[in-house]
Design a protein around this motif. Sequence first.
Motif, PDB file in Angstrom:
ATOM      1  N   SER A  29      -9.993  -6.362   3.857  1.00 39.82           N
ATOM      2  CA  SER A  29     -10.024  -5.298   5.452  1.00 39.82           C
ATOM      3  C   SER A  29      -8.726  -4.874   5.680  1.00 39.82           C
ATOM      4  O   SER A  29      -8.569  -3.570   6.421  1.00 39.82           O
ATOM      5  CB  SER A  29     -10.337  -5.896   6.268  1.00 39.82           C
ATOM      6  N   ALA A  30      -7.359  -5.611   5.605  1.00 41.88           N
ATOM      7  CA  ALA A  30      -6.205  -5.113   6.799  1.00 41.88           C
ATOM      8  C   ALA A  30      -6.238  -4.108   5.370  1.00 41.88           C
ATOM      9  O   ALA A  30      -5.472  -3.696   6.555  1.00 41.88           O
ATOM     10  CB  ALA A  30      -5.581  -6.147   6.663  1.00 41.88           C
ATOM     11  N   LEU A  31      -5.303  -4.345   3.907  1.00 40.81           N
ATOM     12  CA  LEU A  31      -5.079  -3.256   3.310  1.00 40.81           C
ATOM     13  C   LEU A  31      -5.424  -1.995   3.848  1.00 40.81           C
ATOM     14  O   LEU A  31      -5.503  -0.544   4.300  1.00 40.81           O
ATOM     15  CB  LEU A  31      -5.516  -3.107   2.058  1.00 40.81           C
ATOM     16  N   MET A  32      -7.027  -1.865   3.872  1.00 43.90           N
ATOM     17  CA  MET A  32      -7.791  -0.656   4.462  1.00 43.90           C
ATOM     18  C   MET A  32      -8.083  -0.153   6.139  1.00 43.90           C
ATOM     19  O   MET A  32      -7.645   1.130   5.783  1.00 43.90           O
ATOM     20  CB  MET A  32      -9.284  -0.325   4.021  1.00 43.90           C
ATOM     21  N   ALA A  33      -7.871  -1.289   6.581  1.00 42.83           N
ATOM     22  CA  ALA A  33      -7.732  -0.047   8.030  1.00 42.83           C
ATOM     23  C   ALA A  33      -6.089  -0.057   8.385  1.00 42.83           C
ATOM     24  O   ALA A  33      -6.308   1.088   9.340  1.00 42.83           O
ATOM     25  CB  ALA A  33      -7.517  -1.753   9.305  1.00 42.83           C
ATOM     26  N   ILE A  34      -5.265  -0.437   7.651  1.00 36.08           N
ATOM     27  CA  ILE A  34      -3.483  -0.027   8.177  1.00 36.08           C
ATOM     28  C   ILE A  34      -3.243   1.677   7.722  1.00 36.08           C
ATOM     29  O   ILE A  34      -2.725   2.343   7.653  1.00 36.08           O
ATOM     30  CB  ILE A  34      -2.882  -0.967   7.767  1.00 36.08           C
ATOM     31  N   GLY A  35      -4.409   1.221   6.195  1.00 38.78           N
ATOM     32  CA  GLY A  35      -3.980   2.629   5.672  1.00 38.78           C
ATOM     33  C   GLY A  35      -4.377   3.439   6.037  1.00 38.78           C
ATOM     34  O   GLY A  35      -4.485   4.303   6.142  1.00 38.78           O
ATOM     35  N   LEU A  36      -5.814   3.022   6.487  1.00 35.74           N
ATOM     36  CA  LEU A  36      -6.856   4.629   7.271  1.00 35.74           C
ATOM     37  C   LEU A  36      -5.506   4.582   8.610  1.00 35.74           C
ATOM     38  O   LEU A  36      -5.718   6.145   9.312  1.00 35.74           O
ATOM     39  CB  LEU A  36      -8.151   3.934   7.985  1.00 35.74           C
ATOM     40  N   ALA A  37      -5.063   3.852   9.622  1.00 34.43           N
ATOM     41  CA  ALA A  37      -4.170   4.346  10.828  1.00 34.43           C
ATOM     42  C   ALA A  37      -3.086   5.066  10.411  1.00 34.43           C
ATOM     43  O   ALA A  37      -3.056   6.132  10.999  1.00 34.43           O
ATOM     44  CB  ALA A  37      -3.503   3.007  10.686  1.00 34.43           C
ATOM     45  N   ILE A  38      -2.702   4.667   9.309  1.00 33.50           N
ATOM     46  CA  ILE A  38      -1.131   5.012   8.316  1.00 33.50           C
ATOM     47  C   ILE A  38      -1.952   6.921   8.142  1.00 33.50           C
ATOM     48  O   ILE A  38      -1.055   7.892   8.609  1.00 33.50           O
ATOM     49  CB  ILE A  38      -0.547   4.906   7.277  1.00 33.50           C
ATOM     50  N   LEU A  39      -2.860   7.608   7.714  1.00 36.09           N
ATOM     51  CA  LEU A  39      -3.609   8.186   7.175  1.00 36.09           C
ATOM     52  C   LEU A  39      -3.484   9.344   8.604  1.00 36.09           C
ATOM     53  O   LEU A  39      -3.205  10.459   8.833  1.00 36.09           O
ATOM     54  CB  LEU A  39      -4.852   8.095   6.664  1.00 36.09           C
ATOM     55  N   VAL A  40      -4.559   8.559  10.220  1.00 39.77           N
ATOM     56  CA  VAL A  40      -5.068   9.272  10.762  1.00 39.77           C
ATOM     57  C   VAL A  40      -3.930   9.864  11.542  1.00 39.77           C
ATOM     58  O   VAL A  40      -3.476  10.470  12.555  1.00 39.77           O
ATOM     59  CB  VAL A  40      -6.140   8.712  11.024  1.00 39.77           C
ATOM     60  N   THR A  41      -2.477   8.877  11.813  1.00 37.11           N
ATOM     61  CA  THR A  41      -1.553   9.625  12.085  1.00 37.11           C
ATOM     62  C   THR A  41      -0.698  10.224  11.934  1.00 37.11           C
ATOM     63  O   THR A  41       0.195  10.639  12.553  1.00 37.11           O
ATOM     64  CB  THR A  41      -0.783   8.175  12.834  1.00 37.11           C
ATOM     65  N   ARG A  42      -0.917  10.518  10.536  1.00 39.71           N
ATOM     66  CA  ARG A  42      -0.223  11.941   9.892  1.00 39.71           C
ATOM     67  C   ARG A  42      -0.445  12.282  10.716  1.00 39.71           C
ATOM     68  O   ARG A  42      -1.890  13.434  10.339  1.00 39.71           O
ATOM     69  CB  ARG A  42       0.221  11.718   8.677  1.00 39.71           C
TER      70      ARG A  42
END
Length: 250
Positions: free
Chosen positions: A64-77
């Motif tokens: 869950s953390a890996l997915m959430a952090i990955g999504l956060a990185i994606l949408v802040t690019r």
Amino acid sequence: MRAAWPVRLVLWALVAIFVLWPGLFAPLLRPLAPPGMPVVYDRASLSGLTAWHLGLVAAAIVPSALMAIGLAILVTRPAGADFLPLARALGGFGQTFPPVAVLALAVPVVGFGAWPTLIALFLYGLLPILENALAGLTGVPPSVMLAADGMGMTPRQRLVRVELPLAAPLIVEGVRISAVIAISTAAIGSTVAAPGLGEVIIAGLNANNMAFVVQGGLLTAALALIVHDALGLAGGLVGPRGARARTAAA
């Protein structure tokens, strides 16, 4: 805060003793058990159930953390900014959909056992981590970003060396919130035959044995407090401030 640490250490010690040698606490629990009924749960070892409970939480929160952090990185690019509403909708769905309903829907698909609980905890843990990661990544001061660009860092280097370290304390706080919620929520997994401390509570309710209910409930609450404190310590050790503190201590 430091004055509270002796109390917390005593709590940790009591929990460890209770998990390993629950019979020592039988005199305290005996008034809660019906006559002729066992006082300490004896259908499985409390240490084994505790390990299963924490294992379920970890197995759900890590992805869950890996997915959430990955999504956060994606949408802040810049390339992924348009996906921000979708990412927040995904995280919000996991929080608004009741875990009991997730269990009911998952059982026909994956069967009884640990998997329905893992799915429910995974979905339930997304939103706090996602929102904290977004806050951390978007809260990096523009001057720091400009300084990183001036040093010739590539976007990848800037993310790894600057943005993630600065956002790390908030990200860990999101994991902390999700983990504490998951420890409490995981108890309902025993309704679909997932191993854990919920088994003790349900057995107590079925047998009208409040000694079981109390030991299962208190142990679950104590684990939540211990994980809360442990991840709080971890949050203080990550990021630039924690790195400076470790350097000074050395």
